[in-house]
Design an enzyme around this catalytic site. Structure first.
Site, PDB file in Angstrom:
ATOM      1  N   GLY A  75       0.873  -1.349  -0.038  1.00 58.33           N
ATOM      2  CA  GLY A  75       0.159  -0.069   0.045  1.00 58.33           C
ATOM      3  C   GLY A  75       0.876   1.183  -0.030  1.00 58.33           C
ATOM      4  N   ASP A  76       0.417   2.469  -0.281  1.00 63.34           N
ATOM      5  CA  ASP A  76       0.914   3.694  -0.165  1.00 63.34           C
ATOM      6  C   ASP A  76       1.947   3.714  -1.281  1.00 63.34           C
ATOM      7  OD1 ASP A  76      -0.636   4.281   2.277  1.00 63.34           O
ATOM      8  OD2 ASP A  76       0.664   2.954   3.258  1.00 63.34           O
ATOM      9  N   LYS A 122      -0.823   5.270  -5.545  1.00 58.57           N
ATOM     10  CA  LYS A 122      -2.096   4.925  -6.654  1.00 58.57           C
ATOM     11  C   LYS A 122      -2.758   6.173  -6.633  1.00 58.57           C
ATOM     12  CE  LYS A 122      -3.334   1.551  -3.839  1.00 58.57           C
ATOM     13  NZ  LYS A 122      -2.122   1.409  -2.901  1.00 58.57           N
ATOM     14  N   GLY A 154      -6.070   5.313   2.243  1.00 55.33           N
ATOM     15  CA  GLY A 154      -5.998   6.890   2.204  1.00 55.33           C
ATOM     16  C   GLY A 154      -5.127   7.276   0.961  1.00 55.33           C
ATOM     17  N   HIS A 155      -5.827   7.730   0.032  1.00 60.11           N
ATOM     18  CA  HIS A 155      -5.399   8.044  -1.167  1.00 60.11           C
ATOM     19  C   HIS A 155      -5.366   9.662  -1.298  1.00 60.11           C
ATOM     20  CE1 HIS A 155      -7.053   4.151  -2.802  1.00 60.11           C
ATOM     21  NE2 HIS A 155      -5.943   3.870  -2.264  1.00 60.11           N
ATOM     22  N   THR A 156      -3.919  10.187  -1.178  1.00 59.45           N
ATOM     23  CA  THR A 156      -3.941  11.541  -1.273  1.00 59.45           C
ATOM     24  C   THR A 156      -3.768  12.297  -2.616  1.00 59.45           C
ATOM     25  OG1 THR A 156      -2.512  11.395   0.454  1.00 59.45           O
ATOM     26  CG2 THR A 156      -2.354  13.292  -0.308  1.00 59.45           C
ATOM     27  N   THR A 216      -5.988  -0.571  10.892  1.00 53.68           N
ATOM     28  CA  THR A 216      -6.246   0.833  11.082  1.00 53.68           C
ATOM     29  C   THR A 216      -7.105   1.262  12.062  1.00 53.68           C
ATOM     30  OG1 THR A 216      -7.633   0.556   9.088  1.00 53.68           O
ATOM     31  CG2 THR A 216      -5.358   1.079   8.514  1.00 53.68           C
ATOM     32  N   GLN A 264      -4.809  -0.637  -0.761  1.00 52.34           N
ATOM     33  CA  GLN A 264      -3.931  -1.223  -0.223  1.00 52.34           C
ATOM     34  C   GLN A 264      -2.910  -1.796  -1.273  1.00 52.34           C
ATOM     35  OE1 GLN A 264      -7.327  -2.001   1.009  1.00 52.34           O
ATOM     36  NE2 GLN A 264      -7.112  -0.233   2.140  1.00 52.34           N
ATOM     37  N   THR A 295      -4.897  -7.451   5.081  1.00 45.37           N
ATOM     38  CA  THR A 295      -6.039  -6.581   5.386  1.00 45.37           C
ATOM     39  C   THR A 295      -7.119  -7.873   5.246  1.00 45.37           C
ATOM     40  OG1 THR A 295      -7.517  -4.886   4.651  1.00 45.37           O
ATOM     41  CG2 THR A 295      -6.350  -5.956   2.974  1.00 45.37           C
ATOM     42  N   ALA A 346      -1.705   8.243   5.961  1.00 46.41           N
ATOM     43  CA  ALA A 346      -2.743   9.259   5.657  1.00 46.41           C
ATOM     44  C   ALA A 346      -4.028   8.848   6.390  1.00 46.41           C
ATOM     45  CB  ALA A 346      -2.848   9.179   4.313  1.00 46.41           C
ATOM     46  N   ARG A 379       0.120   7.006  11.662  1.00 48.68           N
ATOM     47  CA  ARG A 379       1.126   6.351  12.315  1.00 48.68           C
ATOM     48  C   ARG A 379       2.528   6.577  11.168  1.00 48.68           C
ATOM     49  NH1 ARG A 379      -1.030   0.417  12.614  1.00 48.68           N
ATOM     50  NH2 ARG A 379      -2.018   1.076  10.613  1.00 48.68           N
TER      51      ARG A 379
HETATM   52  P1  IMP Z   1      -6.873  -3.206   8.212  1.00 48.46           P
HETATM   53  O1  IMP Z   1      -6.838  -3.087   6.861  1.00 48.46           O
HETATM   54  O2  IMP Z   1      -7.266  -1.895   8.844  1.00 48.46           O
HETATM   55  O3  IMP Z   1      -7.687  -4.443   8.716  1.00 48.46           O
HETATM   56  O4  IMP Z   1      -5.419  -3.484   8.492  1.00 48.46           O
HETATM   57  C1  IMP Z   1      -4.534  -4.695   8.215  1.00 48.46           C
HETATM   58  C2  IMP Z   1      -3.279  -3.963   7.893  1.00 48.46           C
HETATM   59  O5  IMP Z   1      -3.309  -3.530   6.695  1.00 48.46           O
HETATM   60  C3  IMP Z   1      -2.451  -3.348   8.705  1.00 48.46           C
HETATM   61  O6  IMP Z   1      -0.979  -3.523   8.822  1.00 48.46           O
HETATM   62  C4  IMP Z   1      -2.571  -1.886   8.096  1.00 48.46           C
HETATM   63  O7  IMP Z   1      -1.627  -0.986   8.700  1.00 48.46           O
HETATM   64  C5  IMP Z   1      -2.594  -2.127   6.623  1.00 48.46           C
HETATM   65  N1  IMP Z   1      -3.179  -1.244   5.680  1.00 48.46           N
HETATM   66  C6  IMP Z   1      -4.580  -1.141   5.556  1.00 48.46           C
HETATM   67  N2  IMP Z   1      -5.023  -0.297   4.860  1.00 48.46           N
HETATM   68  C7  IMP Z   1      -3.737   0.129   4.209  1.00 48.46           C
HETATM   69  C8  IMP Z   1      -3.388   0.901   3.409  1.00 48.46           C
HETATM   70  O8  IMP Z   1      -4.583   1.647   2.671  1.00 48.46           O
HETATM   71  N3  IMP Z   1      -2.435   1.485   3.046  1.00 48.46           N
HETATM   72  C9  IMP Z   1      -1.138   0.735   3.962  1.00 48.46           C
HETATM   73  N4  IMP Z   1      -1.499  -0.203   5.041  1.00 48.46           N
HETATM   74  C10 IMP Z   1      -2.824  -0.422   4.901  1.00 48.46           C
HETATM   75 MG    MG Z   2      -2.396   5.199   1.524  1.00 49.61          MG
END
Ligand code: IMP
Ligand code: MG
Length: 448
Positions: A22-23, A26, A50-52, A143, A247, A262, A323, A327
């Site tokens: 992720g991040d 995109k 979190g798409h900026t 998250t 993600q 996720t 975003a 963290r």
């Molecule tokens: P969840 O999707 O909130 O259940 O988180 C599961 C894992 O995916 C955790 O390690 C989050 O930090 C990571 N994660 C979920 N969404 C994102 C994203 O959009 N970007 C980066 N990491 C993510």
């Molecule tokens: Mg992001």
């Protein structure tokens, strides 16, 4: 571009996916590419994303909304594979309406929520936190947005689709029904029994539930006409669609670094289901990767930078802060076995490398292969704990974005990209490295 296989198909779906954790940037890429599409569609995930985007110097962080929202001509579709937090979505719609100077009413032509998309209820957020707490040191570092419990509730057949709530609205308001509360209480009882929890959520849950109902009603206007064939009808009318992943590949529920993943499928294979559209409509897959890697949440990753000084330099230069959660993201070197895995599992046609303007370092490294027991491999193992050693390739290269307006491709970056190309070709993959992104604004991108 892949060849069209059937004369009956009028419009196409191309796919943008994250190839790391992720991040990858995109959102900005989708915003850039959206100029050539009629519809941008999300097919999985929810407000964990979190798409900026940057619009005329203003920052916009999207969580539920697709990243085509800034274009006048683009319809933005939230597909059946998504889960939506109505409260967060309304806040996003408010932000977008302020930035664009359009009323929520006017945005009706731009936002389409599938009746089959599922909801995230405040209860799911409480559960997310409770489950994380119960895992102690092996927690996933989610998250906290209720993603896992909302997807689990779908599989447990106790969640609600947008359409369910709308269809039942009259019933919800009738004398014989006391509101959404009954159903929420039932869900709570289900979870307490299923997991042996003794979870009691205080009165705030009921206040949150009432607010939730109210927000669902407000979103009604974006849902009403969006039945399961909405997107397919648009395609048949000749509209082109850009499907936007959230993600990244290594966070895929099945194919990522399980269990530090996720709860949705993030790879290309998830798109037809998450959009409710047969595979014949799909064209090319565009993969996005940063020139380095980052990860947020629990668990390590193979190419994590151990040198604290370099870690901090890269983290600060790249503003690697979540975003959605705020963290810090851990930084790592580009990881070739991981990248090759992602290119292959998604069958990526075009690769875009992002954040090339961010490089405060004098030399860089690349994770070139892993060692499992005595064996060197350049594919991703079943479990990352199998990796005994990561071999890094040291590259005496530095580059920065030239101030005189000349191309960043005239710097050492070109050699760095050549190394990536060489490894892709060496593995017999057909992926073409087509573009690099060198800044957060829409036009900070060049073909290579
Ligand atoms: P969840 O999707 O909130 O259940 O988180 C599961 C894992 O995916 C955790 O390690 C989050 O930090 C990571 N994660 C979920 N969404 C994102 C994203 O959009 N970007 C980066 N990491 C993510
Ligand atoms: Mg992001």
């Amino acid at each position: 571009m892949k060849k069209k296989t059937s004369k009956t198909i009028q419009g196409w779906i191309d796919l943008v996916l994250g190839l790391q954790w992720g991040d990858e940037g995109k959102g900005k890429i989708v915003d850039y590419l959206a100029a050539n599409y009629d519809i941008v569609a999300r097919f999985q995930g929810g407000p964990n994303a979190g798409h900026t985007l940057w619009h005329k110097g203003k920052k916009l962080v999207l969580h539920n909304l697709p990243s085509g929202i800034l274009h006048n001509h683009v319809s933005n579709f939230i597909g059946p594979g998504c889960i939506v937090n109505p409260t967060t979505l309304l806040e996003e719609i408010k932000q977008v309406s302020e930035i664009l100077g359009l009323s929520k009413e006017q945005l009706k032509d731009r936002i389409f929520i599938s009746k089959n998309a599922f909801i995230i209820h405040p209860l799911h957020q409480h559960l997310d936190k409770a489950i994380e707490c119960s895992k102690g040191t092996s927690s996933v570092g989610t998250t906290g947005k209720g993603i896992g419990p909302a997807y689990a509730a779908i599989k447990d057949r106790i969640n609600f689709r947008f359409g369910d709530v709308l269809l039942n609205q009259k019933f919800f308001k009738s004398q014989e029904y006391t509101g959404f509360e009954d159903r929420v209480i039932n869900q709570l009882a289900f979870y307490n029994e299923k997991y042996g929890y003794k979870m009691i959520v205080g009165p705030e849950l009921y206040d949150q539930s009432l607010l939730f109902e109210h927000h669902m009603e407000e979103l009604n206007q974006y849902v009403t006409f969006v039945d399961i064939f909405w997107l397919q009808n648009q395609l048949d009318e000749g509209k082109d669609v850009l499907a936007e992943g959230a993600q990244g590949t290594m966070l895929d529920n099945n194919f990522g670094c399980y269990p530090m993943v996720t709860s949705s499928n993030t790879i290309a294979g998830a798109a037809p289901i998450g959009l409710g559209v047969p595979m014949k409509y799909f064209g090319k897959t565009i993969g996005v990767a940063k020139w380095y890697t980052t990860k947020v949440g629990g668990g390590s990753f193979p190419s994590e930078i151990k040198d604290e000084h370099i870690q901090t330099l890269l983290q600060e230069a790249g503003q690697e802060v979540g975003a959605t959660t705020g963290r810090k993201r851990k930084c790592g070197w580009l990881d070739i076995p991981q990248l090759l895995y992602a290119l292959r599992i998604n069958d990526v046609d075009e690769l875009i490398v992002t954040k090339v303007d961010i490089n405060p370092l004098h030399s860089v490294e690349i994770a070139s292969c892993y060692c499992l027991e005595e064996q060197k491999i350049d594919s991703f193992p079943f479990d990352i704990s199998e990796i005994h050693h990561v071999a890094f390739h040291h590259l005496d290269m530095k580059w920065k974005l030239p101030e005189d307006g000349s191309s960043i491709l005239d710097t050492d970056l070109r050699l760095y990209l050549d190394y990536i190309r060489m490894r892709i070709e060496g593995n017999g993959l057909q992926t073409k490295l087509t573009m690099v992104s060198h800044g957060p604004n829409r036009d900070d991108i060049i073909r290579c």
